[in-house]
Design a protein around this motif. Structure first.
Motif, PDB file in Angstrom:
ATOM      1  N   ALA A 135     -14.458  20.199 -14.873  1.00 46.40           N
ATOM      2  CA  ALA A 135     -14.286  21.504 -14.244  1.00 46.40           C
ATOM      3  C   ALA A 135     -13.919  22.570 -15.266  1.00 46.40           C
ATOM      4  N   HIS A 136     -13.121  22.178 -16.268  1.00 43.78           N
ATOM      5  CA  HIS A 136     -12.626  23.134 -17.256  1.00 43.78           C
ATOM      6  C   HIS A 136     -13.714  23.538 -18.246  1.00 43.78           C
ATOM      7  N   MET A 137     -14.635  22.604 -18.568  1.00 44.64           N
ATOM      8  CA  MET A 137     -15.684  22.875 -19.547  1.00 44.64           C
ATOM      9  C   MET A 137     -17.061  22.558 -18.964  1.00 44.64           C
ATOM     10  N   GLU A 138     -17.302  23.043 -17.777  1.00 44.77           N
ATOM     11  CA  GLU A 138     -18.530  22.701 -17.064  1.00 44.77           C
ATOM     12  C   GLU A 138     -19.778  23.187 -17.798  1.00 44.77           C
ATOM     13  N   ASP A 139     -19.660  24.267 -18.584  1.00 49.24           N
ATOM     14  CA  ASP A 139     -20.812  24.763 -19.328  1.00 49.24           C
ATOM     15  C   ASP A 139     -21.284  23.765 -20.382  1.00 49.24           C
ATOM     16  N   ASP A 140     -20.385  22.870 -20.819  1.00 46.00           N
ATOM     17  CA  ASP A 140     -20.722  21.926 -21.878  1.00 46.00           C
ATOM     18  C   ASP A 140     -20.986  20.508 -21.378  1.00 46.00           C
ATOM     19  N   MET A 141     -20.516  20.185 -20.181  1.00 41.03           N
ATOM     20  CA  MET A 141     -20.582  18.813 -19.689  1.00 41.03           C
ATOM     21  C   MET A 141     -21.774  18.622 -18.744  1.00 41.03           C
ATOM     22  N   ASP A 142     -22.489  17.511 -18.897  1.00 42.88           N
ATOM     23  CA  ASP A 142     -23.649  17.224 -18.061  1.00 42.88           C
ATOM     24  C   ASP A 142     -23.316  16.328 -16.873  1.00 42.88           C
ATOM     25  N   ILE A 143     -22.439  15.352 -17.075  1.00 43.22           N
ATOM     26  CA  ILE A 143     -22.159  14.353 -16.049  1.00 43.22           C
ATOM     27  C   ILE A 143     -20.647  14.163 -15.940  1.00 43.22           C
ATOM     28  N   ASN A 144     -20.142  14.130 -14.709  1.00 43.19           N
ATOM     29  CA  ASN A 144     -18.715  13.911 -14.474  1.00 43.19           C
ATOM     30  C   ASN A 144     -18.469  12.457 -14.089  1.00 43.19           C
ATOM     31  N   CYS A 145     -17.961  11.678 -15.044  1.00 39.86           N
ATOM     32  CA  CYS A 145     -17.620  10.282 -14.756  1.00 39.86           C
ATOM     33  C   CYS A 145     -16.216  10.150 -14.180  1.00 39.86           C
ATOM     34  N   GLY A 146     -15.503  11.260 -14.060  1.00 36.98           N
ATOM     35  CA  GLY A 146     -14.174  11.231 -13.456  1.00 36.98           C
ATOM     36  C   GLY A 146     -14.191  10.844 -11.995  1.00 36.98           C
ATOM     37  N   VAL A 147     -15.360  10.944 -11.350  1.00 36.97           N
ATOM     38  CA  VAL A 147     -15.451  10.576  -9.933  1.00 36.97           C
ATOM     39  C   VAL A 147     -15.216   9.080  -9.736  1.00 36.97           C
ATOM     40  N   ILE A 148     -15.282   8.298 -10.812  1.00 36.68           N
ATOM     41  CA  ILE A 148     -14.964   6.871 -10.697  1.00 36.68           C
ATOM     42  C   ILE A 148     -13.521   6.700 -10.232  1.00 36.68           C
TER      43      ILE A 148
END
Length: 504
Positions: A443-456
């Protein structure tokens, strides 16, 4: 007072990981009868029971170090009371038989089939340099083609420059690796054509480079020397004319359906945190298992970041020779880092430590997870061409740009990069997918991140389900879907060949 948000991964673990910040005095129930003795930052470890001085401390069901002093239940466990004096287990080689791919129907992606049979995921034209002295000319040539209409149906014209190429002797490790790297980039299928620019008097002569690496100067690979051509202005003009030809030829290439077995994926982790080994790295490993099951290739690297966890790889090598060569790489690094104040154990960076990683072993356990669970088929030196299918290992430092540069030189046409602190990275000509280990970072660096594995952790998504999502994104990216780093223009400055000898 609410119970602490803790994750204990194995009943043998004496520590648990704080899923969010825990205030001092918070009960650690139900996993412990103690309360937190200190404020515990998110991602950091807390002792669930008393640990005696010198005892092994377990996390992930594996030892991550020794208690440097007695640790009380509820105490913050980190660099002040946990150390790693060296490998806790002798290397043991176990040969495993590679399982045949079980999937009958191999999925496809839309790639560029090159004349040598290899497949690109991108269609760039490159301007490479033999020496730092030709960097400015290369950038001027490539700069002429900036803008969306300047290069037609080509993904771009990119100048990749470096700081070496002279005062480096023939036969030295740095010269050999530099030449392997340049030749590997010239051959990478993500480049439709390449112009190599030299100065003329440097140690890394173009003809010597080509002879050593068997690189033919033909229609696809061209060269220019600044001194021979008549200086900067004339060389830039001549270079623009050559690149215009290369762009015109590259514009004729078209994507076609090719099997995912043509993917060669470089695996990277940078800015790691305590969640890396819990979410993004094992999920990427699950995606690698899928890719390998379809006959594809994945390159695990960063030798300094498997130290202590090497047995997890050695217990599944294709043959004894692969295991011995992996041990040989680690022995070389032990000697090489012996001059450092803390040797291998000083590898975790300040960002790693701030994210909760304490020892190199703890970091390595998470890093190895990127490689999944299949047989380790081969071990390569830095920037060597990767020819073996399946999971392979390439020697490299833990510094991400240097490591990824070696992988792309080896033929990687896609990079997958996990991060917990927020690494900003690209690796042209190969697209780089960024996998966030936690939702706060995403959420903090969404412009740089493609996939959120935190949903695990947040939503209970399984490692296997996340692995399938990552694999699907690999396929879409290989087919041309842009990554966040590509949209932001990353990838030129991250070209960083490895140098290990002094410049004279």
């Amino acid at each position: 007072m609410a119970n602490a948000p803790l994750l204990r991964l194995s009943p043998t673990d004496q520590v648990a990981v704080a899923l969010s910040a825990i205030a001092s005095g918070t009960p650690l129930a139900p996993v412990s009868t103690a309360a937190a003795m200190n404020d515990i930052p998110a991602g950091h470890k807390v002792a669930l029971s008393a640990i005696s001085e010198g005892a092994e401390v377990f996390r992930l069901g594996q030892p991550i170090g020794l208690a440097a002093r007695a640790i009380a239940a509820g105490e913050h466990v980190h660099i002040h009371n946990l150390s790693y004096p060296g490998s806790l287990a002798d290397p043991k080689i176990t040969v495993t038989r590679r399982a045949s791919p079980t999937q009958k129907e191999i999925p496809t992606f839309l790639g560029f089939r090159r004349a040598d049979g290899r497949v690109g995921t991108r269609n760039y034209v490159g301007v490479l340099t033999t020496v730092n002295c030709s960097a400015r000319v290369a950038k001027l040539i490539a700069g002429h083609f900036n803008g969306p209409q300047a290069h037609g149906k080509v993904d771009g014209v990119v100048a990749l420059t470096h700081s070496s190429g002279c005062s480096v002797s023939d036969g030295s490790p740095s010269m050999d690796m530099l030449r392997r790297t340049i030749a590997g980039y010239a051959r990478n299928p993500n480049f439709a054509g390449v112009l190599i620019v030299g100065l003329g008097c440097e140690d890394n002569q173009i003809d010597l480079l080509c002879a050593q690496e068997g690189l033919a100067l033909d229609g696809r690979v061209r060269s220019l020397g600044i001194q021979d051509t008549g200086g900067t202005t004339r060389t830039v003009q001549a270079g623009i004319a050559i690149v215009e030809q290369l762009v015109a030829e590259a514009s004729l290439a078209r994507r076609e359906a090719v099997p995912v077995s043509e993917l060669i994926v470089g695996l990277q982790c940078g800015g790691s945190d305590s969640f890396s080994g819990l979410t993004a790295n094992p999920a990427l490993g699950a995606a690698v298992d899928i890719l390998v099951g379809y006959g594809g290739t994945a390159i695990l690297s960063e030798t300094t970041e498997i130290y202590g966890a090497e047995n997890l790889l050695l217990q599944r090598v294709a043959n004894d020779d692969v295991g011995r060569r992996l041990i040989g790489l680690l022995d070389w690094w032990k000697d090489y880092t012996a001059k450092e104040p803390k040797g291998f154990d000083n590898n975790p960076s300040p960002g790693n430590k701030a994210g909760g990683l304490t020892t190199i072993l703890e970091k390595s356990l998470g890093a190895v997870a990127k490689g999944g669970s299949t047989t380790l088929m081969e071990v390569y030196h830095y920037a060597e061409r990767v020819a073996e299918k399946g999971l392979v290992f390439m020697d490299s430092p833990g510094y991400d740009p240097v490591s990824a540069t070696g992988q792309v030189a080896g033929g990687a046409n896609l990079i997958c990069f996990t991060t917990g602190r927020g690494s900003c990275f690209g690796c042209r000509p190969s697209p780089s997918l960024k996998l966030a280990t936690n939702s706060a970072l995403f959420a903090h660096m969404e412009d740089d991140m493609d996939i959120n594995c935190g949903v695990i952790l947040d939503q209970g998504i399984s490692i296997e389900e996340m692995g399938r999502e990552i694999f699907a994104r690999m396929v879409r990216t290989a087919s041309g879907e842009p990554t966040k780093s590509e949209i932001l223009g990353y990838g030129d400055d991250e070209f960083a060949p490895w140098h290990i000898n002094a410049w004279l």
